[in-house]
Motif scaffolding. Structure first.
Motif, PDB file in Angstrom:
ATOM      1  N   GLY A   4     -13.221 -12.719 -29.869  1.00  0.00           N
ATOM      2  CA  GLY A   4     -11.855 -13.055 -30.291  1.00  0.00           C
ATOM      3  C   GLY A   4     -11.636 -14.558 -30.395  1.00  0.00           C
ATOM      4  N   GLY A   5     -12.709 -15.332 -30.334  1.00  0.00           N
ATOM      5  CA  GLY A   5     -12.606 -16.798 -30.371  1.00  0.00           C
ATOM      6  C   GLY A   5     -11.927 -17.329 -31.629  1.00  0.00           C
ATOM      7  N   ARG A   6     -12.242 -16.684 -32.765  1.00  0.00           N
ATOM      8  CA  ARG A   6     -11.639 -17.136 -34.020  1.00  0.00           C
ATOM      9  C   ARG A   6     -10.120 -16.921 -33.997  1.00  0.00           C
ATOM     10  N   ILE A   7      -9.710 -15.745 -33.501  1.00  0.00           N
ATOM     11  CA  ILE A   7      -8.278 -15.421 -33.445  1.00  0.00           C
ATOM     12  C   ILE A   7      -7.569 -16.382 -32.477  1.00  0.00           C
ATOM     13  N   ILE A   8      -8.231 -16.668 -31.360  1.00  0.00           N
ATOM     14  CA  ILE A   8      -7.658 -17.613 -30.390  1.00  0.00           C
ATOM     15  C   ILE A   8      -7.473 -18.977 -31.057  1.00  0.00           C
ATOM     16  N   GLY A   9      -8.500 -19.417 -31.789  1.00  0.00           N
ATOM     17  CA  GLY A   9      -8.418 -20.700 -32.484  1.00  0.00           C
ATOM     18  C   GLY A   9      -7.271 -20.732 -33.488  1.00  0.00           C
ATOM     19  N   GLU A  10      -7.109 -19.625 -34.197  1.00  0.00           N
ATOM     20  CA  GLU A  10      -6.050 -19.507 -35.200  1.00  0.00           C
ATOM     21  C   GLU A  10      -4.668 -19.609 -34.529  1.00  0.00           C
ATOM     22  N   LEU A  11      -4.527 -18.904 -33.407  1.00  0.00           N
ATOM     23  CA  LEU A  11      -3.265 -18.931 -32.648  1.00  0.00           C
ATOM     24  C   LEU A  11      -2.947 -20.346 -32.156  1.00  0.00           C
ATOM     25  N   VAL A  12      -3.969 -21.010 -31.618  1.00  0.00           N
ATOM     26  CA  VAL A  12      -3.790 -22.380 -31.103  1.00  0.00           C
ATOM     27  C   VAL A  12      -3.337 -23.299 -32.231  1.00  0.00           C
ATOM     28  N   ALA A  13      -4.035 -23.203 -33.375  1.00  0.00           N
ATOM     29  CA  ALA A  13      -3.701 -24.057 -34.525  1.00  0.00           C
ATOM     30  C   ALA A  13      -2.275 -23.790 -34.995  1.00  0.00           C
ATOM     31  N   GLU A  14      -1.932 -22.525 -35.064  1.00  0.00           N
ATOM     32  CA  GLU A  14      -0.602 -22.121 -35.533  1.00  0.00           C
ATOM     33  C   GLU A  14       0.489 -22.656 -34.605  1.00  0.00           C
ATOM     34  N   LYS A  15       0.300 -22.457 -33.293  1.00  0.00           N
ATOM     35  CA  LYS A  15       1.325 -22.886 -32.328  1.00  0.00           C
ATOM     36  C   LYS A  15       1.456 -24.406 -32.251  1.00  0.00           C
ATOM     37  N   LEU A  16       0.330 -25.109 -32.466  1.00  0.00           N
ATOM     38  CA  LEU A  16       0.381 -26.576 -32.385  1.00  0.00           C
ATOM     39  C   LEU A  16       0.666 -27.221 -33.739  1.00  0.00           C
ATOM     40  N   GLY A  17       0.647 -26.420 -34.791  1.00  0.00           N
ATOM     41  CA  GLY A  17       0.846 -26.980 -36.138  1.00  0.00           C
ATOM     42  C   GLY A  17      -0.349 -27.800 -36.606  1.00  0.00           C
ATOM     43  N   TYR A  18      -1.561 -27.433 -36.133  1.00  0.00           N
ATOM     44  CA  TYR A  18      -2.796 -28.133 -36.519  1.00  0.00           C
ATOM     45  C   TYR A  18      -3.433 -27.410 -37.709  1.00  0.00           C
ATOM     46  N   ALA A  19      -4.255 -28.137 -38.443  1.00  0.00           N
ATOM     47  CA  ALA A  19      -5.068 -27.489 -39.479  1.00  0.00           C
ATOM     48  C   ALA A  19      -6.102 -26.597 -38.802  1.00  0.00           C
TER      49      ALA A  19
END
Lengths: 202, 202
Positions: B15-30
């Motif tokens: 689930g690492g990719r999904i975690i990364g996606e969530l982190v990016a989304e919540k922080l507003g990062y690319a």
């Protein structure tokens, strides 16, 4: 419900013991580091110096010179070394402690010894070598001479000891639920990450 | 101040990719996962299928059968393999991206490629095999046949690829600031632990 256990494995100088102490204090859990040496001493009769070293580090040829206290002095007894005897006693005490009450246990392969316990959070703390050297000298009072070599020797001996009794690689993330770089996060925040995220589902 | 970068290395099915996606989304990062494949495709002319596999996994003898797109088809060019060419291009793109804006980069040895960057948090996500198998089948649509072997093969190929280009052990806690067992913490909490504890001192 099983008691909550937290095991902390750590590189020497990473501050893992202090983090464990903080976690135990904030959660009101029992704390076992040197306390474990005392327990093992009571049951084994081995000298405390031998327990402290021999229960975490592989021996090199020239350091089997400990006073073994009241224990029998034959190194091997039917193919079973003194280290093995210490490991067995230590293992039983760790299991016993973990069945009694919530606690934090530092080192001594406790992550592996308690691997079948559900309510157990396994943590590994590591740190960059510079910060470890500073901590070893300033907080633990180590001599500066050859300090980096000393730390690397300790890593190596813990690695061999862990491999010998677990057939796993010491510091490999798969063995732990949480691995933290205390050089990045700092001591206080490491303790908080552990505390704030304990899984209480079991 | 340098842009904040988060690299996420992960076991397949953790689930690492999904975690990364969530982190990016919540922080507003690319966010760069498949997006990185597109970038590499634009610069290299290699086929996307080759980039997706060849930029993270060691090749076994019988899988060098990709359509290499517009790239030259000689496997070795003065001792420099096609994999090496892909690695070099990929490495340059990762460095380039990391210099532009805050972002989350998944996989592709980004932790190592950006090892000299100060403002970089390196995360590794792993998980028990049972949960990984469930996720691979139910979320990624993998076939159930030989799925455990498939996951273990993927681990092995990532390990070899990482070792080859970094001389480090893939999944060893020392290489990352934070390693999380997503089977223990769950996806959402992994993302939160990452977000809530980013070091903003630099």
């Amino acid at each position: 419900m099983e008691a909550q256990i937290i095991t902390i494995s750590r590189e020497y100088g990473s501050g893992g013991r202090i983090i464990g102490e903080l976690v135990a204090e904030k959660l009101g859990y029992a704390f076992y580091d040197k306390e474990l040496v005392d327990e093992i001493f009571k049951k084994s009769g081995f000298a405390k110096e031998f327990i402290a070293e021999g229960g975490e580090y592989a021996f090199s040829k020239n350091n089997f010179l400990f006073n073994l206290g009241n224990a029998r002095l034959s190194e091997y007894d039917f193919g079973y070394s003194i280290s093995d005897r210490l490991y067995t006693i230590q293992q039983n005490i760790i299991k016993d402690i973990a069945n009694k009450k919530p606690c934090v246990i530092v080192g001594r392969n406790a992550d592996y010894v308690l691997k079948d316990k559900k309510n157990c959070l396994n943590v590994f703390i590591h740190c960059d070598i510079k910060t470890r050297i500073d901590r070893a000298i300033n907080d633990y009072g180590e001599e500066t001479k050859k300090i980096e070599k000393k730390l690397r020797d300790k890593d190596e001996k813990r690695k061999i000891y862990y491999k010998n009794y677990t057939d796993r690689i010491w510091g490999m993330s798969k063995n732990y639920n949480l691995c933290l770089d205390s050089g990045y996060y700092g001591i206080e925040r490491c303790a908080n990450i552990i505390i704030e995220n304990i899984n209480r589902h079991f």
